[in-house]
Design a protein around this motif. Sequence first.
Motif, mmCIF file in Angstrom:
data_model
loop_
_atom_site.group_PDB
_atom_site.id
_atom_site.type_symbol
_atom_site.label_atom_id
_atom_site.label_comp_id
_atom_site.label_asym_id
_atom_site.label_seq_id
_atom_site.Cartn_x
_atom_site.Cartn_y
_atom_site.Cartn_z
ATOM 1 N N PRO A 232 10.143 -2.094 8.610
ATOM 2 C CA PRO A 232 8.707 -2.375 8.469
ATOM 3 C C PRO A 232 8.073 -2.709 9.822
ATOM 4 C CG PRO A 232 9.946 -3.481 6.755
ATOM 5 C CD PRO A 232 10.957 -2.937 7.731
ATOM 6 N N TYR B 57 -1.876 -5.072 9.128
ATOM 7 C CA TYR B 57 -1.151 -4.893 7.874
ATOM 8 C C TYR B 57 0.281 -4.454 8.152
ATOM 9 C CZ TYR B 57 -5.781 -5.209 5.924
ATOM 10 O OH TYR B 57 -7.034 -5.669 5.598
ATOM 11 N N THR B 58 1.167 -4.764 7.218
ATOM 12 C CA THR B 58 2.567 -4.388 7.346
ATOM 13 C C THR B 58 2.832 -3.121 6.546
ATOM 14 O OG1 THR B 58 3.199 -6.709 7.582
ATOM 15 C CG2 THR B 58 4.958 -5.148 7.020
ATOM 16 N N VAL C 142 5.676 -0.738 4.972
ATOM 17 C CA VAL C 142 7.059 -0.875 4.522
ATOM 18 C C VAL C 142 7.722 0.459 4.186
ATOM 19 C CG1 VAL C 142 6.746 -3.232 3.690
ATOM 20 C CG2 VAL C 142 6.347 -1.303 2.136
ATOM 21 N N GLU C 143 6.933 1.521 4.196
ATOM 22 C CA GLU C 143 7.468 2.857 3.911
ATOM 23 C C GLU C 143 6.506 3.874 4.484
ATOM 24 O OE1 GLU C 143 8.385 5.558 -0.067
ATOM 25 O OE2 GLU C 143 8.317 3.374 -0.259
ATOM 26 N N LYS D 141 2.865 2.895 3.301
ATOM 27 C CA LYS D 141 2.747 2.030 2.128
ATOM 28 C C LYS D 141 2.577 0.587 2.576
ATOM 29 C CE LYS D 141 4.957 1.025 -2.275
ATOM 30 N NZ LYS D 141 6.122 1.312 -3.128
ATOM 31 N N LEU D 142 1.565 -0.079 2.041
ATOM 32 C CA LEU D 142 1.286 -1.462 2.401
ATOM 33 C C LEU D 142 2.285 -2.417 1.760
ATOM 34 C CD1 LEU D 142 -2.573 -1.396 1.938
ATOM 35 C CD2 LEU D 142 -1.319 -1.408 4.105
ATOM 36 N N LYS D 143 2.684 -3.425 2.507
ATOM 37 C CA LYS D 143 3.619 -4.434 2.017
ATOM 38 C C LYS D 143 3.070 -5.154 0.792
ATOM 39 C CE LYS D 143 6.071 -8.617 3.440
ATOM 40 N NZ LYS D 143 6.266 -9.564 4.539
ATOM 41 N N SER D 144 1.785 -5.331 0.724
ATOM 42 C CA SER D 144 1.155 -6.034 -0.392
ATOM 43 C C SER D 144 1.367 -5.327 -1.727
ATOM 44 C CB SER D 144 -0.347 -6.171 -0.145
ATOM 45 O OG SER D 144 -0.962 -4.888 -0.203
ATOM 46 N N GLY D 145 1.700 -4.031 -1.663
ATOM 47 C CA GLY D 145 1.873 -3.259 -2.886
ATOM 48 C C GLY D 145 0.575 -2.653 -3.395
#
Length: 79
Positions: free
Chosen positions: A19, A51-52, A54-55, A63-67
């Motif tokens: 990430p 923003y982080t 993660v994919e 893809k945002l870490k927040s989902g």
Amino acid sequence: MYFILSLRAVVAAAEIFKPYLVRVDVAALNVRKGPGIHYLIEARIEDRGTYTIVEESSNGWGKLKSGLGWINLKYTTRI
């Protein structure tokens, strides 16, 4: 037809991606349900924040870490 994946291969693939942070470079960036413009818009980022991711998809989406969803990485800067 069936494909058998070894657990080692799946774990190795998961370990490759790390990430990372991005900063949004535009005033408004759509967050989509999936990695592409044909997916529904879930939200909009309007704060030029950090923003982080993660994919990553093969077509340049993250893809945002927040989902919450996926963003187009061409409108961000990796930091």
